[in-house]
Design a protein around this motif. Structure first.
Motif, mmCIF file in Angstrom:
data_model
loop_
_atom_site.group_PDB
_atom_site.id
_atom_site.type_symbol
_atom_site.label_atom_id
_atom_site.label_comp_id
_atom_site.label_asym_id
_atom_site.label_seq_id
_atom_site.Cartn_x
_atom_site.Cartn_y
_atom_site.Cartn_z
ATOM 1 N N ILE A 116 3.623 0.439 -2.328
ATOM 2 C CA ILE A 116 3.366 -0.142 -3.638
ATOM 3 C C ILE A 116 4.205 -1.420 -3.740
ATOM 4 O O ILE A 116 5.428 -1.396 -3.552
ATOM 5 C CB ILE A 116 3.750 0.836 -4.775
ATOM 6 C CG1 ILE A 116 3.118 2.219 -4.560
ATOM 7 C CG2 ILE A 116 3.382 0.256 -6.132
ATOM 8 C CD1 ILE A 116 1.621 2.241 -4.468
ATOM 9 N N THR A 117 3.529 -2.539 -4.025
ATOM 10 C CA THR A 117 4.207 -3.825 -4.151
ATOM 11 C C THR A 117 4.088 -4.327 -5.588
ATOM 12 O O THR A 117 3.397 -3.719 -6.407
ATOM 13 C CB THR A 117 3.590 -4.862 -3.186
ATOM 14 O OG1 THR A 117 2.234 -5.091 -3.578
ATOM 15 C CG2 THR A 117 3.629 -4.367 -1.741
ATOM 16 N N SER A 118 4.722 -5.431 -5.875
ATOM 17 C CA SER A 118 4.668 -5.975 -7.230
ATOM 18 C C SER A 118 3.278 -6.480 -7.599
ATOM 19 O O SER A 118 2.954 -6.606 -8.774
ATOM 20 C CB SER A 118 5.681 -7.112 -7.374
ATOM 21 O OG SER A 118 5.353 -8.170 -6.486
ATOM 22 N N ASN A 119 2.442 -6.740 -6.597
ATOM 23 C CA ASN A 119 1.111 -7.277 -6.905
ATOM 24 C C ASN A 119 -0.027 -6.398 -6.401
ATOM 25 O O ASN A 119 -1.174 -6.823 -6.386
ATOM 26 C CB ASN A 119 0.968 -8.698 -6.341
ATOM 27 C CG ASN A 119 1.123 -8.737 -4.830
ATOM 28 O OD1 ASN A 119 1.426 -7.724 -4.216
ATOM 29 N ND2 ASN A 119 0.922 -9.905 -4.250
ATOM 30 N N GLY A 120 0.257 -5.172 -5.944
ATOM 31 C CA GLY A 120 -0.823 -4.317 -5.466
ATOM 32 C C GLY A 120 -0.335 -3.224 -4.524
ATOM 33 O O GLY A 120 0.763 -2.695 -4.690
#
Length: 170
Positions: A36-40
């Protein structure tokens, strides 16, 4: 009070969520964590140290199955398939008909989706079929140890409703 002929469920997963089924001889399975990343969401599709798939990827395809579609049965004499579902929900069924296999006559049934990313490697000689379980298109990536030979495909087929394999797609 139980209703007559009721059947008790058997254990299918451990308390850690791992399947209790034994894999067919030569089949490999590797679950991959979503990052899980900050943009997706990022998902690794392959790393050599996972020891899954062919030593060298020689051919790769992206396949889309229409809602409810069945692609079965097929088998390869030489080709190793490695499947990774990237969209939707797909049932992958494997049947071992190899004469010299310790798991001859046995089945593996996998329910694969993007929600629990998993690589499955299918060795030569294993019959396999896929079914889209979703109401929309599902898709997967399949990579191989050998490129497809247009003039002499390493593809052997049986109809999806054959009685030669002890499994019926529904």
């Amino acid at each position: 009070m139980l209703i007559k002929d009721a059947i008790k469920d058997q254990q299918t997963v451990t308390s850690e969520g791992e399947s209790t089924n034994t894999l067919l001889a030569g089949v490999k399975k590797h679950e991959v964590p979503n990052i899980i990343t900050s943009n997706g969401i990022t998902t690794e599709l392959y790393r050599p140290e996972w020891d899954i798939g062919p030593e060298q990827i020689r051919h790769m395809i992206h396949a889309i199955l229409r809602p409810g579609a069945i692609s079965a049965w097929h088998m390869h004499e030489f080709q190793i398939d490695t499947i990774f579902v990237i969209n939707g929900a797909i049932k992958l069924v494997l049947y071992d008909d190899r004469a010299d296999s310790a798991t001859k006559g046995q089945l593996n049934v996998f329910h694969l989706s993007r929600l629990r990313p998993t690589l499955i490697t299918i060795p030569p000689g294993i019959w396999h079929g896929l079914q889209n379980l979703d109401y929309s298109e599902s898709s997967f990536i399949n990579y191989f140890n050998n490129p497809y030979i247009y003039s002499g495909p390493d593809e052997w087929r049986l109809p999806s409703d054959t009685n030669k394999i002890p499994y019926q797609f529904k």
